[in-house]
Scaffold this active site. Structure first.
Site, PDB file in Angstrom:
ATOM      1  N   ARG A   1      -6.054  -0.271   2.991  1.00 52.38           N
ATOM      2  CA  ARG A   1      -6.249   0.785   3.143  1.00 52.38           C
ATOM      3  C   ARG A   1      -7.220   1.090   3.859  1.00 52.38           C
ATOM      4  O   ARG A   1      -8.075   2.023   4.426  1.00 52.38           O
ATOM      5  CB  ARG A   1      -6.736   1.146   1.706  1.00 52.38           C
ATOM      6  CG  ARG A   1      -5.894   0.861   0.621  1.00 52.38           C
ATOM      7  CD  ARG A   1      -5.351   2.604  -0.722  1.00 52.38           C
ATOM      8  NE  ARG A   1      -3.810   2.516  -0.683  1.00 52.38           N
ATOM      9  CZ  ARG A   1      -4.190   2.838  -2.174  1.00 52.38           C
ATOM     10  NH1 ARG A   1      -4.981   3.042  -3.528  1.00 52.38           N
ATOM     11  NH2 ARG A   1      -3.086   3.318  -2.792  1.00 52.38           N
TER      12      ARG A   1
ATOM     13  N   LYS B   1       9.904   4.011 -15.443  1.00 50.10           N
ATOM     14  CA  LYS B   1       9.613   5.399 -16.920  1.00 50.10           C
ATOM     15  C   LYS B   1      10.295   6.457 -15.473  1.00 50.10           C
ATOM     16  O   LYS B   1      10.453   6.347 -14.443  1.00 50.10           O
ATOM     17  CB  LYS B   1       8.524   5.847 -17.184  1.00 50.10           C
ATOM     18  CG  LYS B   1       7.760   4.943 -17.672  1.00 50.10           C
ATOM     19  CD  LYS B   1       6.141   5.607 -17.843  1.00 50.10           C
ATOM     20  CE  LYS B   1       4.838   4.754 -19.075  1.00 50.10           C
ATOM     21  NZ  LYS B   1       3.953   5.612 -18.430  1.00 50.10           N
TER      22      LYS B   1
ATOM     23  N   GLY C   1       1.998   1.827  -5.118  1.00 47.93           N
ATOM     24  CA  GLY C   1       2.008   0.729  -5.216  1.00 47.93           C
ATOM     25  C   GLY C   1       1.899  -0.685  -5.407  1.00 47.93           C
ATOM     26  O   GLY C   1       1.495  -1.989  -4.391  1.00 47.93           O
TER      27      GLY C   1
ATOM     28  N   GLY D   1       1.901   7.755  -6.174  1.00 46.38           N
ATOM     29  CA  GLY D   1       2.219   9.442  -6.063  1.00 46.38           C
ATOM     30  C   GLY D   1       1.907  10.178  -4.737  1.00 46.38           C
ATOM     31  O   GLY D   1       3.310  11.311  -4.862  1.00 46.38           O
TER      32      GLY D   1
END
Length: 393
Positions: A37, A197, A348, A371
């Site tokens: 990053r 999930k 990630g 996200g």
């Protein structure tokens, strides 16, 4: 189209506040474990410095509750000193007179990294008083932090509302790559989704039912979908409150002629087996618990990937961190890396997995967001992007 740093007029001598995403893993000794990053932000920082701006850099690191020396950006400043040709300094505050004094002392082209913005409560709450104190430090705001563009924080959303602004090189690259991927998909479009999930991926699953031709599901959430189809999954993790949602997604995909591929065999372990020996089975029964996709599933998924015009991947196929269960994620990563179709990877865990396999350079595009990437694919924009001024054509 959003205004970019290339659209900004004379920058020489201007104080430019540049929000980046330096939320990188750092161990207890201060060693940066993955500088990806930071490296991705360098083109923007180098451009601003090269134009003679006084570049004041803002970032967060992790989620500290107040000041925490372990979450300081100082190790990142040290790395920047070795990566940027300009003079790089570090300030252990974000607001206040000391920061103003340090900025006044900067020369054209200098770069100064401020301390972790999340040391301040006002950051996550988007406290506009905190945003005003930050904005008062500079004359122009540049947002290059795509990874947090889905959050309305003081240092990315609040400050942008107060100063003339633009997006950086990385942000522009992300917007263009993700927009064209969804707006002009190359057919067949195959989406590969893993992770645990279902509830966190409902929106993106529905989006892919609209846009993709085939959706491949792996990871723990596959067991919820299998349970929704009435199949036995032993003691595998199933989100019972998401079974109805899974049923609805399966029904919608079928009615729209879209394929959803689910595992047809599994790598599992019996809860009662003290030795925890791995079993490969097409049907889990009793106390069998699944942790990875099996060889037949790998073949099924790989065939769909090989035929794809473009592939999106988010989420591992199993508990890849445990060497016993990494084969599914590894083989799918290899299939995507070797596919003829255009590959875009986000998230990630997924990026960490492909990097651990040494396959990162074989993917066509790796998004820096987790996200943020998913939210952008769902909605086509993000709050911290929406607030940036439009380009004047």
């Amino acid at each position: 189209m959003k205004r970019t740093i290339k659209d900004l007029a004379e920058l020489k001598g201007k104080v430019v506040l540049c929000r980046v995403d330096f939320n990188v893993p750092i161990d207890e000794t201060g060693r940066i474990l993955d500088a990806t990053r930071i490296i991705n932000a360098l083109p923007t920082l180098n451009y601003l410095s090269g134009q003679g701006a006084k570049v004041v850099v803002l970032s967060h690191l992790d989620r500290p509750k107040g000041y925490d020396i372990r979450k300081s950006l100082w190790p990142i400043a040290v790395l920047l000193m070795n990566k940027i040709k300009a003079n790089v300094t570090f300030c252990n505050s974000v607001i206040g007179q000391e920061v103003k004094n340090r900025i006044d002392a900067m020369k054209d082209g200098d770069v100064m990294l401020l301390e972790n913005v999340r040391f301040y409560q006002g950051e996550s709450e988007c406290d506009m008083n905190f945003a005003k104190e930050i904005a008062a430090l500079g004359q122009i705001f540049v947002n290059d932090a795509f990874g947090v563009a889905h959050r309305e924080n003081a240092s990315n959303y609040g400050v942008a509302r107060l100063l003339p602004n633009a997006i950086g090189i990385l942000m522009e690259k992300e917007i263009n790559a993700l927009s064209s991927f969804m707006e002009e998909p190359k057919k067949p479009f195959v989406a590969v989704l893993g992770g645990a999930k279902v509830e966190t991926k409902i929106d993106i699953l529905n989006r892919f039912v609209d846009k993709a031709d085939t959706i491949i599901i792996g990871g723990a959430m596959a067991y919820t979908f299998l349970a929704a189809k009435g199949e036995s999954v032993g003691t595998s993790i199933v989100q019972k409150n998401s079974i109805q949602t899974a049923e609805q997604i399966l029904a919608r995909a079928e009615s729209e002629g879209k394929k959803i591929l689910l595992p047809i065999d599994h790598v599992c372990v019996r809860d009662s087996d003290r030795a925890k020996r791995c079993l490969v089975t097409s049907r889990m029964t009793g106390d069998m618990k699944g942790f990875d996709i099996g060889p037949k599933t790998i073949k099924l998924y790989s065939q769909a990937i090989q035929q794809a015009g473009q592939i999106f991947w988010n989420g591992p196929m199993g508990l890849y961190e445990d060497g016993r269960f990494k084969n599914g994620t590894l083989k799918i990563a290899k299939a995507i890396a070797n596919a003829k179709g255009y590959s875009l990877v986000g998230g990630g865990d997924t990026v960490a997995a492909i990097n651990s396999f040494g396959l990162g350079k074989k993917m066509n595009y790796i998004s820096t967001g987790g996200g943020a990437t998913m939210k952008f694919l769902e909605e086509g924009s993000l709050p911290a992007i929406d607030v940036i001024q439009e380009k004047i054509l």
